[in-house]
Motif scaffolding. Sequence first.
Motif, short mmCIF file in Angstrom:
data_model
loop_
_atom_site.label_atom_id
_atom_site.label_comp_id
_atom_site.label_asym_id
_atom_site.label_seq_id
_atom_site.Cartn_x
_atom_site.Cartn_y
_atom_site.Cartn_z
N VAL A 66 -14.10 0.02 5.98
CA VAL A 66 -13.23 -0.27 4.84
C VAL A 66 -12.28 0.89 4.64
O VAL A 66 -12.64 2.05 4.84
CB VAL A 66 -14.06 -0.54 3.56
CG1 VAL A 66 -14.87 0.68 3.17
CG2 VAL A 66 -13.18 -1.01 2.42
N ALA A 67 -11.05 0.57 4.29
CA ALA A 67 -10.04 1.58 3.97
C ALA A 67 -9.56 1.35 2.54
O ALA A 67 -9.39 0.21 2.12
CB ALA A 67 -8.86 1.50 4.93
N THR A 68 -9.36 2.45 1.83
CA THR A 68 -8.83 2.39 0.47
C THR A 68 -7.53 3.17 0.43
O THR A 68 -7.46 4.29 0.94
CB THR A 68 -9.83 2.99 -0.54
OG1 THR A 68 -11.07 2.31 -0.44
CG2 THR A 68 -9.31 2.86 -1.95
N LEU A 69 -6.50 2.58 -0.15
CA LEU A 69 -5.19 3.21 -0.25
C LEU A 69 -4.88 3.39 -1.72
O LEU A 69 -4.87 2.42 -2.48
CB LEU A 69 -4.13 2.36 0.44
CG LEU A 69 -4.42 2.06 1.92
CD1 LEU A 69 -5.05 0.68 2.07
CD2 LEU A 69 -3.16 2.15 2.76
N THR A 70 -4.64 4.64 -2.11
CA THR A 70 -4.51 4.98 -3.52
C THR A 70 -3.24 5.77 -3.76
O THR A 70 -2.87 6.64 -2.98
CB THR A 70 -5.72 5.81 -3.98
OG1 THR A 70 -6.93 5.19 -3.57
CG2 THR A 70 -5.73 5.96 -5.49
N GLU A 71 -2.56 5.46 -4.86
CA GLU A 71 -1.40 6.25 -5.27
C GLU A 71 -1.86 7.59 -5.81
O GLU A 71 -2.68 7.66 -6.73
CB GLU A 71 -0.62 5.49 -6.34
CG GLU A 71 0.64 6.19 -6.82
CD GLU A 71 1.34 5.42 -7.92
OE1 GLU A 71 2.27 5.97 -8.51
OE2 GLU A 71 0.93 4.27 -8.20
N VAL A 72 -1.34 8.68 -5.24
CA VAL A 72 -1.67 10.03 -5.68
C VAL A 72 -0.39 10.81 -5.89
O VAL A 72 0.71 10.33 -5.57
CB VAL A 72 -2.58 10.76 -4.67
CG1 VAL A 72 -3.93 10.06 -4.53
CG2 VAL A 72 -1.90 10.87 -3.31
N GLU A 73 -0.52 12.01 -6.40
CA GLU A 73 0.66 12.81 -6.72
C GLU A 73 1.53 13.07 -5.49
O GLU A 73 2.75 13.09 -5.56
CB GLU A 73 0.24 14.13 -7.35
CG GLU A 73 1.42 14.98 -7.81
CD GLU A 73 0.96 16.24 -8.51
OE1 GLU A 73 1.82 17.10 -8.82
OE2 GLU A 73 -0.26 16.38 -8.76
N GLY A 74 0.89 13.27 -4.32
CA GLY A 74 1.66 13.60 -3.12
C GLY A 74 2.14 12.39 -2.34
O GLY A 74 2.80 12.56 -1.32
N GLY A 75 1.81 11.19 -2.77
CA GLY A 75 2.23 10.00 -2.04
C GLY A 75 1.16 8.93 -2.07
O GLY A 75 0.69 8.53 -3.12
N THR A 76 0.74 8.49 -0.89
CA THR A 76 -0.31 7.48 -0.77
C THR A 76 -1.47 8.07 0.00
O THR A 76 -1.30 8.57 1.13
CB THR A 76 0.21 6.23 -0.03
OG1 THR A 76 1.26 5.64 -0.80
CG2 THR A 76 -0.90 5.21 0.15
N GLN A 77 -2.65 8.04 -0.59
CA GLN A 77 -3.85 8.56 0.06
C GLN A 77 -4.59 7.42 0.74
O GLN A 77 -4.82 6.37 0.15
CB GLN A 77 -4.76 9.24 -0.95
CG GLN A 77 -6.04 9.82 -0.34
CD GLN A 77 -6.76 10.73 -1.31
OE1 GLN A 77 -6.16 11.70 -1.81
NE2 GLN A 77 -8.02 10.45 -1.59
N VAL A 78 -4.95 7.63 2.01
CA VAL A 78 -5.70 6.65 2.79
C VAL A 78 -7.08 7.22 3.07
O VAL A 78 -7.21 8.28 3.68
CB VAL A 78 -4.98 6.34 4.12
CG1 VAL A 78 -5.75 5.27 4.90
CG2 VAL A 78 -3.55 5.89 3.88
N ASP A 79 -8.11 6.52 2.62
CA ASP A 79 -9.49 6.90 2.90
C ASP A 79 -10.12 5.78 3.72
O ASP A 79 -10.04 4.61 3.34
CB ASP A 79 -10.29 7.05 1.60
CG ASP A 79 -9.78 8.18 0.73
OD1 ASP A 79 -10.03 9.34 1.08
OD2 ASP A 79 -9.13 7.88 -0.29
N VAL A 80 -10.73 6.12 4.85
CA VAL A 80 -11.35 5.10 5.68
C VAL A 80 -12.72 5.57 6.15
O VAL A 80 -12.92 6.76 6.41
CB VAL A 80 -10.46 4.74 6.90
CG1 VAL A 80 -10.25 5.95 7.80
CG2 VAL A 80 -11.04 3.57 7.67
N ARG A 81 -13.66 4.63 6.19
CA ARG A 81 -14.98 4.87 6.79
C ARG A 81 -15.28 3.70 7.70
O ARG A 81 -15.05 2.54 7.34
CB ARG A 81 -16.05 5.00 5.71
CG ARG A 81 -15.94 6.30 4.90
CD ARG A 81 -16.99 6.36 3.80
NE ARG A 81 -18.35 6.42 4.32
CZ ARG A 81 -18.96 7.55 4.70
NH1 ARG A 81 -18.30 8.70 4.63
NH2 ARG A 81 -20.19 7.53 5.15
#
Length: 212
Positions: A66-81
């Motif tokens: 699963v990957a999660t894409l989140t709006e953060v201060e520096g842009g878009t954060q992609v977390d994947v496992r």
Amino acid sequence: MRRPVATSVLSACALTVVVGGCAGADEAPSASTGGGTAAADSASPEAGAGELTARLVDPEGGEVGVATLTEVEGGTQVDVRVTGLPPGFHGFHLHAVGLCEPDSPSPADPSMTGDFLSAGGHIGAGEADHGEHAGDLPLLYVTEAGTGALTAVTDALTLDQLTDEDGSAVMVHADRDNYAHIPERYAPGGPDEMTRNTGDAGGRIACGPVEG
């Protein structure tokens, strides 16, 4: 050129580099945990920030991550496992169409068929050579146990762009990605078209449409 930033941990936990999958190597995929801490600490999600999810499946339809894409201060954060994938480094990208179908035709060339070709090419592939695509992300490392994790932040894309009319998809490739960085001593004429487009990352082994 805006470039993604990544942090995570190799299987020996000795270095903080591009990829992860060490302490939690035997855990099931989780959208709540990324591959490292430095990127997450420096770009923590904003209050009320949007979040998108992509559930990755293999060509047989089995869920592998699963990957999660989140709006953060520096842009878009992609977390994947991921879990259950072949060990080693794998190309990891955001593709232009939110459709993950096995043995499907390419939107650009219907005569070409293959696993997850329905997801099209990398986001931004028509605007630059590979290595400079908006959808290019750092390599994903999978341990011998078949698990891997990665956290990356990119300012090349927003969540709105990932949910446009035809959507987008998170993709894991069979091979490592060279980002078309081929020294002239190996290729005096420069990398060929395949390398410029794909970085020789090979087939597509896991894909997930980006969803709200």
